[in-house]
Design a protein around this motif. Structure first.
Motif, PDB file in Angstrom:
ATOM      1  N   MET A 187       0.837  -1.207   0.000  1.00  0.00           N
ATOM      2  CA  MET A 187       0.000   0.000   0.000  1.00  0.00           C
ATOM      3  C   MET A 187       0.870   1.255   0.000  1.00  0.00           C
ATOM      4  SD  MET A 187      -2.885  -1.637   0.178  1.00  0.00           S
ATOM      5  CE  MET A 187      -3.989  -0.255   0.248  1.00  0.00           C
ATOM      6  N   GLY A 188       0.338   2.326  -0.536  1.00  0.00           N
ATOM      7  CA  GLY A 188       0.960   3.652  -0.441  1.00  0.00           C
ATOM      8  C   GLY A 188       2.385   3.667  -0.965  1.00  0.00           C
ATOM      9  N   GLY A 189       3.294   4.175  -0.147  1.00  0.00           N
ATOM     10  CA  GLY A 189       4.693   4.326  -0.534  1.00  0.00           C
ATOM     11  C   GLY A 189       5.368   2.988  -0.811  1.00  0.00           C
ATOM     12  N   SER A 190       4.826   1.911  -0.267  1.00  0.00           N
ATOM     13  CA  SER A 190       5.345   0.573  -0.568  1.00  0.00           C
ATOM     14  C   SER A 190       4.665   0.015  -1.810  1.00  0.00           C
ATOM     15  CB  SER A 190       5.099  -0.376   0.613  1.00  0.00           C
ATOM     16  OG  SER A 190       5.774   0.086   1.756  1.00  0.00           O
ATOM     17  N   GLY A 191       3.370   0.299  -1.951  1.00  0.00           N
ATOM     18  CA  GLY A 191       2.591  -0.206  -3.086  1.00  0.00           C
ATOM     19  C   GLY A 191       3.077   0.343  -4.415  1.00  0.00           C
ATOM     20  N   VAL A 232       5.265  -6.127  -0.100  1.00  0.00           N
ATOM     21  CA  VAL A 232       6.143  -4.998   0.217  1.00  0.00           C
ATOM     22  C   VAL A 232       5.480  -4.117   1.265  1.00  0.00           C
ATOM     23  CG1 VAL A 232       7.512  -3.111  -0.769  1.00  0.00           C
ATOM     24  CG2 VAL A 232       6.805  -5.019  -2.237  1.00  0.00           C
ATOM     25  N   SER A 233       6.118  -3.977   2.415  1.00  0.00           N
ATOM     26  CA  SER A 233       5.644  -3.009   3.406  1.00  0.00           C
ATOM     27  C   SER A 233       6.853  -2.436   4.115  1.00  0.00           C
ATOM     28  CB  SER A 233       4.706  -3.665   4.421  1.00  0.00           C
ATOM     29  OG  SER A 233       4.461  -2.759   5.480  1.00  0.00           O
ATOM     30  N   TYR A 234       7.050  -1.150   3.937  1.00  0.00           N
ATOM     31  CA  TYR A 234       8.201  -0.484   4.559  1.00  0.00           C
ATOM     32  C   TYR A 234       8.237  -0.789   6.064  1.00  0.00           C
ATOM     33  CZ  TYR A 234      11.098   3.113   6.568  1.00  0.00           C
ATOM     34  OH  TYR A 234      12.048   3.754   7.308  1.00  0.00           O
ATOM     35  N   SER A 235       7.149  -0.484   6.756  1.00  0.00           N
ATOM     36  CA  SER A 235       7.134  -0.663   8.220  1.00  0.00           C
ATOM     37  C   SER A 235       6.964  -2.123   8.599  1.00  0.00           C
ATOM     38  CB  SER A 235       5.975   0.133   8.824  1.00  0.00           C
ATOM     39  OG  SER A 235       4.742  -0.357   8.303  1.00  0.00           O
ATOM     40  N   GLY A 236       6.343  -2.890   7.727  1.00  0.00           N
ATOM     41  CA  GLY A 236       6.000  -4.272   8.073  1.00  0.00           C
ATOM     42  C   GLY A 236       4.775  -4.335   8.969  1.00  0.00           C
ATOM     43  N   GLU A 237       4.080  -3.214   9.125  1.00  0.00           N
ATOM     44  CA  GLU A 237       2.930  -3.163  10.031  1.00  0.00           C
ATOM     45  C   GLU A 237       1.621  -2.902   9.304  1.00  0.00           C
ATOM     46  OE1 GLU A 237       3.175  -4.038  13.039  1.00  0.00           O
ATOM     47  OE2 GLU A 237       5.312  -3.867  13.460  1.00  0.00           O
ATOM     48  N   THR A 238       1.629  -2.906   7.983  1.00  0.00           N
ATOM     49  CA  THR A 238       0.406  -2.569   7.231  1.00  0.00           C
ATOM     50  C   THR A 238      -0.494  -3.786   7.122  1.00  0.00           C
ATOM     51  OG1 THR A 238       1.550  -0.815   6.082  1.00  0.00           O
ATOM     52  CG2 THR A 238      -0.433  -1.654   5.019  1.00  0.00           C
ATOM     53  N   LEU A 239      -1.705  -3.612   7.656  1.00  0.00           N
ATOM     54  CA  LEU A 239      -2.638  -4.719   7.813  1.00  0.00           C
ATOM     55  C   LEU A 239      -2.988  -5.403   6.488  1.00  0.00           C
ATOM     56  CD1 LEU A 239      -3.503  -5.467  10.582  1.00  0.00           C
ATOM     57  CD2 LEU A 239      -5.662  -4.265  10.222  1.00  0.00           C
ATOM     58  N   ALA A 245      10.728   8.117   5.992  1.00  0.00           N
ATOM     59  CA  ALA A 245       9.337   7.626   5.923  1.00  0.00           C
ATOM     60  C   ALA A 245       9.292   6.681   4.731  1.00  0.00           C
ATOM     61  CB  ALA A 245       8.378   8.804   5.723  1.00  0.00           C
ATOM     62  N   PRO A 246       8.235   5.850   4.635  1.00  0.00           N
ATOM     63  CA  PRO A 246       8.208   4.856   3.554  1.00  0.00           C
ATOM     64  C   PRO A 246       8.529   5.433   2.178  1.00  0.00           C
ATOM     65  CG  PRO A 246       6.341   4.524   5.012  1.00  0.00           C
ATOM     66  CD  PRO A 246       7.058   5.740   5.519  1.00  0.00           C
ATOM     67  N   ARG A 247       7.880   6.556   1.828  1.00  0.00           N
ATOM     68  CA  ARG A 247       8.067   7.102   0.458  1.00  0.00           C
ATOM     69  C   ARG A 247       9.493   7.552   0.218  1.00  0.00           C
ATOM     70  NH1 ARG A 247       5.271   9.991   3.812  1.00  0.00           N
ATOM     71  NH2 ARG A 247       5.594  12.196   4.202  1.00  0.00           N
ATOM     72  N   PHE A 248      10.196   7.955   1.286  1.00  0.00           N
ATOM     73  CA  PHE A 248      11.590   8.367   1.101  1.00  0.00           C
ATOM     74  C   PHE A 248      12.512   7.150   0.972  1.00  0.00           C
ATOM     75  CE2 PHE A 248       9.613  12.018   3.337  1.00  0.00           C
ATOM     76  CZ  PHE A 248       9.789  12.968   2.344  1.00  0.00           C
ATOM     77  N   ASN A 285       0.261  14.563  -2.320  1.00  0.00           N
ATOM     78  CA  ASN A 285      -0.664  14.342  -1.204  1.00  0.00           C
ATOM     79  C   ASN A 285       0.093  14.346   0.122  1.00  0.00           C
ATOM     80  OD1 ASN A 285      -2.425  11.701  -3.035  1.00  0.00           O
ATOM     81  ND2 ASN A 285      -2.690  13.899  -3.143  1.00  0.00           N
ATOM     82  N   GLU A 286       1.126  13.507   0.209  1.00  0.00           N
ATOM     83  CA  GLU A 286       1.757  13.267   1.511  1.00  0.00           C
ATOM     84  C   GLU A 286       2.762  14.345   1.893  1.00  0.00           C
ATOM     85  OE1 GLU A 286       2.510   8.905   2.332  1.00  0.00           O
ATOM     86  OE2 GLU A 286       1.957   8.797   0.231  1.00  0.00           O
ATOM     87  N   ASN A 287       3.614  14.754   0.951  1.00  0.00           N
ATOM     88  CA  ASN A 287       4.627  15.761   1.295  1.00  0.00           C
ATOM     89  C   ASN A 287       4.042  17.173   1.278  1.00  0.00           C
ATOM     90  OD1 ASN A 287       6.526  13.728   1.463  1.00  0.00           O
ATOM     91  ND2 ASN A 287       7.209  13.977  -0.653  1.00  0.00           N
ATOM     92  N   LEU A 315      -5.866   6.981  10.826  1.00  0.00           N
ATOM     93  CA  LEU A 315      -6.616   5.900  10.188  1.00  0.00           C
ATOM     94  C   LEU A 315      -6.060   4.538  10.564  1.00  0.00           C
ATOM     95  CD1 LEU A 315      -7.348   7.334   6.662  1.00  0.00           C
ATOM     96  CD2 LEU A 315      -9.000   6.161   8.114  1.00  0.00           C
ATOM     97  N   LYS A 316      -4.720   4.438  10.587  1.00  0.00           N
ATOM     98  CA  LYS A 316      -4.104   3.142  10.930  1.00  0.00           C
ATOM     99  C   LYS A 316      -4.461   2.745  12.364  1.00  0.00           C
ATOM    100  CE  LYS A 316      -0.351   2.882   7.615  1.00  0.00           C
ATOM    101  NZ  LYS A 316       1.070   2.824   7.339  1.00  0.00           N
ATOM    102  N   GLU A 317      -4.512   3.743  13.276  1.00  0.00           N
ATOM    103  CA  GLU A 317      -4.896   3.468  14.666  1.00  0.00           C
ATOM    104  C   GLU A 317      -6.301   2.878  14.713  1.00  0.00           C
ATOM    105  OE1 GLU A 317      -3.410   3.544  17.595  1.00  0.00           O
ATOM    106  OE2 GLU A 317      -1.520   3.972  16.551  1.00  0.00           O
TER     107      GLU A 317
HETATM  108  C1  F6R Z   1       4.418   6.830   2.438  1.00  0.00           C
HETATM  109  C2  F6R Z   1       3.530   6.520   3.551  1.00  0.00           C
HETATM  110  C3  F6R Z   1       2.343   5.646   3.335  1.00  0.00           C
HETATM  111  C4  F6R Z   1       2.729   4.199   3.654  1.00  0.00           C
HETATM  112  C5  F6R Z   1       1.505   3.318   3.673  1.00  0.00           C
HETATM  113  C6  F6R Z   1       1.835   1.849   3.883  1.00  0.00           C
HETATM  114  O1  F6R Z   1       5.530   7.492   2.894  1.00  0.00           O
HETATM  115  O2  F6R Z   1       3.794   6.920   4.659  1.00  0.00           O
HETATM  116  O3  F6R Z   1       1.826   5.766   2.039  1.00  0.00           O
HETATM  117  O4  F6R Z   1       3.660   3.747   2.716  1.00  0.00           O
HETATM  118  O5  F6R Z   1       0.661   3.737   4.695  1.00  0.00           O
HETATM  119  O6  F6R Z   1       2.717   1.679   4.941  1.00  0.00           O
HETATM  120  P1  F6R Z   1       4.009   0.775   4.743  1.00  0.00           P
HETATM  121  O7  F6R Z   1       4.730   1.388   3.591  1.00  0.00           O
HETATM  122  O8  F6R Z   1       4.771   0.885   6.014  1.00  0.00           O
HETATM  123  O9  F6R Z   1       3.500  -0.589   4.460  1.00  0.00           O
END
Ligand code: F6R
Length: 319
Positions: free
Chosen positions: A45-49, A85-92, A136-139, A209-211, A314-316
């Motif tokens: 999703m998002g920066g990982s997607g 792919v998930s930068y944080s590894g926490e995306t549901l 952050a993920p996008r960076f 959107n994000e930056n 939203l993630k919370e």
């Molecule tokens: C990009 C950003 C979000 C996350 C997205 C998924 O910088 O903060 O678009 O990439 O919420 O989270 P991750 O990438 O950790 O799976």
């Protein structure tokens, strides 16, 4: 700023990380990673997607499917390879999709900095590439993108890796970001791009959107020729960006036609010329150049590009 100057180094290192994982020797129960995948599903999703979008455009002609949701489609089976792919590894969405696929006997490989995705996959014996952290993920785009390319190099030929790294220097040295940021300030950007380079347009939208905390519209040609293009008839608080790249003669021709039509109606048009010979190089160049635009625009608005509070809220809520 924000680590962009580290991209070339991180790209090379991350490709090696993916490449060095001995993927084809891995077995998880009856799941065997030494095979020729009939398709590759990239989920995130998002920066990982966005990594999936760039890989799909770059490796066009291969069967690469992008999935941005929880459940991996039912038709995905042991002939597929799933890259989660998930930068944080926490995306549901990504964790659920990856574990669901593995449960169904599909080979899954994770790309992450750690988190639950890493521990859940490793706990089941599945391979994970751990990439270095970013602001952050996008960076962390090069960290994730090149690790995925390194992984896929076990199955496919990846064209123009070196060039895609060398064009990053051109983006860093460009003076366009400052000028484009001033041009866009106070307006909603509408971004036209050819379908074969659509990931650049989406990546730019996401960065805006994000930056820059700004809405943005993506118009992909040829579909946009049949709808979005009509919006030029009225004067909206919009500024137009035309992404000019090279994919094939038909789409290059269509983009020139779109540029002419938009310019017939509006003088608020800027053309961004992508550098590089391959789609990968052009998309990496564009992602860096336009990312720099989005952080400069944040500066002009006097806001912190890094904070994305509504995403956290939203993630919370869905934890
Ligand atoms: C990009 C950003 C979000 C996350 C997205 C998924 O910088 O903060 O678009 O990439 O919420 O989270 P991750 O990438 O950790 O799976």
């Amino acid at each position: 700023p924000y680590g962009y100057e580290e991209w070339p180094k991180l790209s090379l290192e991350s490709f090696k990380l993916g490449r060095e994982l001995n993927l084809r020797s891995i077995k998880v129960g009856s799941i065997n990673y030494d095979f020729e995948p009939s398709n590759i599903v990239i989920t995130g999703m998002g920066g990982s997607g966005i990594v999936g979008d760039i890989v799909r455009d770059s490796l066009w002609g291969h069967n690469i499917i992008i999935h941005k949701d929880f459940n991996i489609p039912k038709w995905v089976d042991s002939r597929s390879l799933v890259v989660a792919v998930s930068y944080s590894g926490e995306t549901l969405e990504t964790i659920c999709g990856a574990l669901d696929a593995l449960r169904r006997g599909v080979p899954v490989v994770g790309v992450t900095t750690g988190g639950r995705l890493a521990s859940e996959l490793e706990g089941r014996g599945a391979p994970v590439v751990k990439v270095p952290k970013a602001i952050a993920p996008r960076f962390g785009l090069p960290n994730l993108l090149y690790a995925v390319l390194g992984l896929l190099s076990h199955y496919l030929t990846i064209p123009e890796i070196d060039e895609s790294i060398s064009v990053q220097g051109d983006a860093l040295r460009s003076e366009l970001p400052g000028r484009l940021a001033s041009f866009l300030k106070g307006y909603v950007p509408m971004i036209f791009a050819p379908i074969g380079l659509q990931a650049v347009a989406y990546r730019f939208k996401n960065d805006l959107n994000e930056n820059s905390k700004t809405p943005a519209v993506v118009a992909i040609v040829p579909e946009a020729d049949h709808n979005d293009i009509v919006a030029v008839m009225l004067k909206h608080p919009v500024k137009y960006i035309i992404i000019r790249g090279r994919t094939d003669d038909v789409h290059d021709y269509l983009m020139r036609a779109v540029e002419e039509v938009v310019k017939n109606y509006s003088s608020d048009v800027e053309v961004v010329e992508l550098k590089g010979s391959s789609r990968l190089s052009q998309e990496v160049y564009g992602s860096m150049l336009l990312g720099l635009v989005s952080v400069k625009l944040a500066e002009l608005y006097g806001i912190d590009p890094v904070r994305t509070d509504p995403i956290n809220t939203l993630k919370e809520k869905i934890r």
